[in-house]
Design an enzyme around this catalytic site. Structure first.
Site, PDB file in Angstrom:
ATOM      1  N   SER A   1       0.833  -1.204   0.000  1.00  0.00           N
ATOM      2  CA  SER A   1       0.000   0.000   0.000  1.00  0.00           C
ATOM      3  C   SER A   1       0.866   1.252   0.000  1.00  0.00           C
ATOM      4  CB  SER A   1      -0.890   0.010   1.248  1.00  0.00           C
ATOM      5  OG  SER A   1      -1.518   1.263   1.431  1.00  0.00           O
TER       6      SER A   1
ATOM      7  N   TYR B   1      -2.415  -0.419   9.923  1.00  0.00           N
ATOM      8  CA  TYR B   1      -2.597  -0.962   8.587  1.00  0.00           C
ATOM      9  C   TYR B   1      -1.308  -0.834   7.782  1.00  0.00           C
ATOM     10  CZ  TYR B   1      -4.033  -1.170   3.691  1.00  0.00           C
ATOM     11  OH  TYR B   1      -4.109  -1.476   2.354  1.00  0.00           O
TER      12      TYR B   1
END
Length: 335
Positions: free
Chosen positions: A127, A152
């Site tokens: 990501s 995350y």
């Protein structure tokens, strides 16, 4: 090829499975169908895949190691694309354990299965969130990313480290993809485009964080899929010029590569909102708010590494991409 796609009922996974089937591959789609967002939306995506003769669906969690081992052993995959993960920056602040369970424990199971079954190539989703406090623009895979600001992001950085270890120890070719704000038809309901479109059509205000002073490298789903398809055809390889004296984070002496997949064109948030308003033919009521915890003010992808490796640069404009999303949204929800 015979390809396993995890997270097959998810936004990116669904589109990737469709593309792979169109290209003539045999596809096994794995998904737990968890309820982080609408299970009905996931099932509607899945319905379009299960009618295909060369598609097989497996409902299971990555954390279920024995079931995952059995799936790998029965199929002998030529490639694995791991897109299954607990997504969402802000949700990771509220439910941290879900991210360790899925993104760390689940990923080690994928790596172990690829190792023991000698899978020729593993592609996995990282990501743009891994860039964290890095403010050097555009973000490059050759930059250090040791300062994540959400759990995350930390789990995605962990995936990159874990993948490198397996590439080094076992010669497993691994390709990590840092996605930049993916959007388009069948998108996730927790993402800004979906939330803004829904609110505007319902006459409700949209929440605009950091007083609107944000920029995002919005990347249309078809551009993401094209990048993955090309990378499947060219597995990660060693970098013969890699040196431990000046280590390059994006490559290695092991068969390990990292790539940004972004539009290489950061768009101001208010321009993004204006494009949605134009596509909908309606003006948004705006509620300006401070920055949210775990969020960053800007993202901007340097995609030179991707272009050098597979000769591809995403280029879909937000005007074109948003119009396609709005057209899908109106049909799907009957608005």
């Amino acid at each position: 090829m015979n390809i396993l796609v995890t997270g097959a009922a998810g936004f990116i996974g669904f589109h990737l499975c469709k593309r792979l089937l169109t290209d003539g591959h045999i596809v096994t789609g794995l998904d737990s169908l968890n309820d982080y967002y609408s299970v009905d939306l996931k099932k509607d995506r899945l319905e379009q895949l299960t009618v295909e003769e060369r598609f097989t669906f497996a409902k299971l969690h990555l954390e279920a190691l024995n079931a995952l081992k059995a799936l790998y052993a029965s199929a002998h995959f030529d490639a694995v694309v791991n897109l299954a993960a607990q997504a969402g920056v802000r949700y990771s602040i509220e439910n941290p354990h879900a991210y360790i369970d899925s993104n760390v424990n689940g990923f080690i199971n994928v790596l172990e299965c690829c190792r023991h079954e000698k899978t020729p190539h593993l592609i996995y989703a990282s990501s743009s969130s891994v860039y964290g406090l890095n403010e050097t623009m555009p973000f490059s895979v050759h930059d250090n990313v040791d300062h994540p600001i959400s759990l995350y992001a930390a789990t995605k950085k962990s995936n990159e480290l874990m993948a490198h270890t397996y590439s080094h120890l076992y010669g497993l070719p691994t390709t990590g993809l840092r996605f930049f704000t993916v959007y388009g038809p069948w998108g996730r309901p927790d993402m800004a485009l979906f939330l803004f479109t829904k609110a505007i059509l319902e006459g409700k205000p949209i929440r605009v964080f950091n007083q609107g002073n944000m920029r995002r490298d919005f990347t249309y789903i078809d551009d993401i899929i094209e990048g993955i398809a090309r990378l499947l055809a060219k597995p990660a390889a060693t970098n013969p010029r890699w040196s431990g004296e000046s280590p390059d984070p994006g490559t290695s002496a092991a068969p390990y590569r990292l790539f940004n997949i972004g539009n290489n064109n950061p768009v101001p948030l208010m321009d993004f909102v204006a494009a949605i308003e134009k596509a909908l033919g309606a003006e948004a009521k705006k509620n300006f708010l401070p920055m949210q915890a775990g969020d960053v003010a800007a993202t901007y992808a340097n995609i030179d590494a991707l272009a050098d490796w597979v000769g591809y640069r995403p280029a879909t404009s937000i005007e074109e991409g948003i119009q396609k999303f709005v057209d899908w949204y109106r049909i799907y929800f009957g608005n």
